[in-house]
Each structure stands twice: as structure tokens, then as C-alpha cells.
Design a protein around this motif. Structure first.
Motif, short mmCIF file in Angstrom:
data_model
loop_
_atom_site.label_atom_id
_atom_site.label_comp_id
_atom_site.label_asym_id
_atom_site.label_seq_id
_atom_site.Cartn_x
_atom_site.Cartn_y
_atom_site.Cartn_z
N VAL A 198 0.70 -1.18 0.03
CA VAL A 198 -0.04 0.04 -0.04
C VAL A 198 0.87 1.24 -0.06
CG1 VAL A 198 -1.68 1.47 1.27
CG2 VAL A 198 -1.82 -1.12 0.94
N ILE A 220 -7.04 2.72 -0.82
CA ILE A 220 -6.10 1.84 -1.57
C ILE A 220 -5.81 0.60 -0.70
CG2 ILE A 220 -3.60 1.82 -1.94
CD1 ILE A 220 -3.57 4.73 -2.31
N ASN A 226 2.07 7.38 -6.14
CA ASN A 226 0.90 7.97 -6.43
C ASN A 226 0.44 9.23 -5.92
OD1 ASN A 226 -0.03 6.20 -8.92
ND2 ASN A 226 0.21 4.87 -7.30
N LYS A 285 2.54 2.02 -3.17
CA LYS A 285 1.75 2.50 -4.22
C LYS A 285 1.60 4.17 -3.79
CE LYS A 285 -0.84 -1.35 -5.89
NZ LYS A 285 -2.27 -1.55 -6.43
N ASN A 293 -8.86 -1.68 -1.23
CA ASN A 293 -8.82 -2.40 -2.56
C ASN A 293 -7.78 -3.51 -2.58
OD1 ASN A 293 -10.73 -1.28 -3.80
ND2 ASN A 293 -9.47 0.52 -4.56
N GLU A 294 -6.56 -3.14 -1.96
CA GLU A 294 -5.30 -4.39 -2.00
C GLU A 294 -5.99 -5.42 -1.24
OE1 GLU A 294 -2.19 -4.60 -3.13
OE2 GLU A 294 -2.99 -2.81 -4.36
N TRP A 333 -8.15 8.20 1.11
CA TRP A 333 -7.58 7.91 -0.05
C TRP A 333 -6.79 6.71 0.41
CZ3 TRP A 333 -2.39 8.60 -1.81
CH2 TRP A 333 -2.06 8.39 -3.24
#
Length: 183
Positions: free
Chosen positions: A56, A80, A63, A59, A83-84, A76
């Protein structure tokens, strides 16, 4: 200084090459434990949670300069991380060709054998009940019950309507109650 101000400062510092590493270190200090706990509640295993937390933040590093600030930074980050988690659990099922109940059985076994689990018997039973929920329902339950997030915050993280989240949470609670009553 409030959270939003701190986050704005971290983002401003991250966007300057001279303070990018310092800002990311501040972000890690502020959010790493919360992200880890969200992931750990979903995947149970410490090593998996540790690896996913690291993924995470990799990423995030790549980003963060694209973060548009149309939501809170922690929202945010949770998006992430969520979703991971969901991707990890889905890949695990597909990789081992396991039906969902076998993955749940494996995670329940990890719960029981986990020396890092400090809960009592009731807490263990609750954790096992959570394993019976669909992944997205478990995610919503964890965010609402353990993280005490509002439905609006969860909606921002998951991209789901408040009404659907309330229904999902209600169904999760009913399933947990049924599990606890019948075991």
C-alpha cells in the motif's frame, strides 16, 4: 494543528523534492498503524498484513503526487488498502482454486493459532463470525464497528452509497448475531 492541516502540510512538503522523503516519513508515522490494522482485520495473518501494508505504501509513494485532494488523505489511503485487501483475498482463492469457505476455514485456523491474537474467547468468536461474511461486508463492518468511521467516510473510501452501506452493515450484524447464537 488539526488533521487536515497536517495532511496539507505533508502533501505540500511531499511535492517539494528537497522534503519529499521527510514528508513521506511523516505520512508513514501518522497512518501506517491504522492502515496495518485495517488490513490485518481483513487478512488475519500478520505476515500477509505486513506485506500488504508495505505494498500500500509503495503505491502511495508512486501516486501521492497525483492525489487531487478531493477527499481526505486517510480516505484515499483506506481506499488503496481496502482494494489491496479485496484483491489479495480474491487472488488467494483463485491461486489455490479454493472455494470461499476453504479460505475462511484457513483464516479461522490462523486466528486460533495466532500468538499475536490477544483477544478473549468472545473476541475470537466474533472474529470467526466476521470470517463468514462476504469480503466487502466484512470491510464495511470493520470500518464502522472497529474504526468507528461514519457512513459518509466509508462511502468516500468504498465508492458506495450511504444507503447501501447501511444495508450492508445491517446484514453483517444480523449474520454475526446468527453465527454467535448458533455456535
Amino acid at each position: 494543528m488539526d488533521t487536515a492541516t497536517d495532511d496539507r502540510e505533508i502533501l505540500a512538503q511531499f511535492r517539494q523534492e528537497s522534503s519529499k522523503n521527510w514528508a513521506f516519513d511523516q505520512l508513514m508515522r501518522k497512518y501506517q498503524q491504522r492502515v496495518y490494522m485495517l488490513i490485518r482485520k481483513m487478512v488475519i495473518d500478520h505476515d500477509d498484513a505486513d506485506d500488504l501494508t508495505q505494498e500500500v505504501f509503495v503505491k502511495v509513494w508512486h501516486n501521492l503526487d497525483k492525489f487531487r485532494e478531493d477527499s481526505q488523505l486517510f480516505t484515499w489511503l483506506y481506499r488503496i488498502a481496502s482494494n489491496e485487501c479485496l484483491n489479495f483475498l480474491d487472488k488467494k482463492r483463485r491461486r489455490y482454486f479454493l472455494p470461499i469457505h476453504d479460505v475462511r476455514k484457513e483464516l479461522a485456523g490462523k486466528l486460533e493459532s495466532n500468538s499475536g491474537f490477544t483477544g478473549d474467547e468472545i473476541q475470537l468468536k466474533l472474529q470467526k463470525a466476521l470470517l463468514t461474511l462476504p469480503d466487502k461486508q466484512k470491510l464495511v463492518f470493520n470500518m464502522r464497528y472497529y474504526d468507528e468511521l461514519s457512513y459518509e467516510e466509508i462511502a468516500g473510501i468504498t465508492g458506495t452509497s450511504v444507503g447501501a452501506l447501511k444495508a450492508s452493515y445491517h446484514h453483517a450484524v444480523k449474520k454475526i448475531e446468527e453465527y454467535l447464537t448458533n455456535t
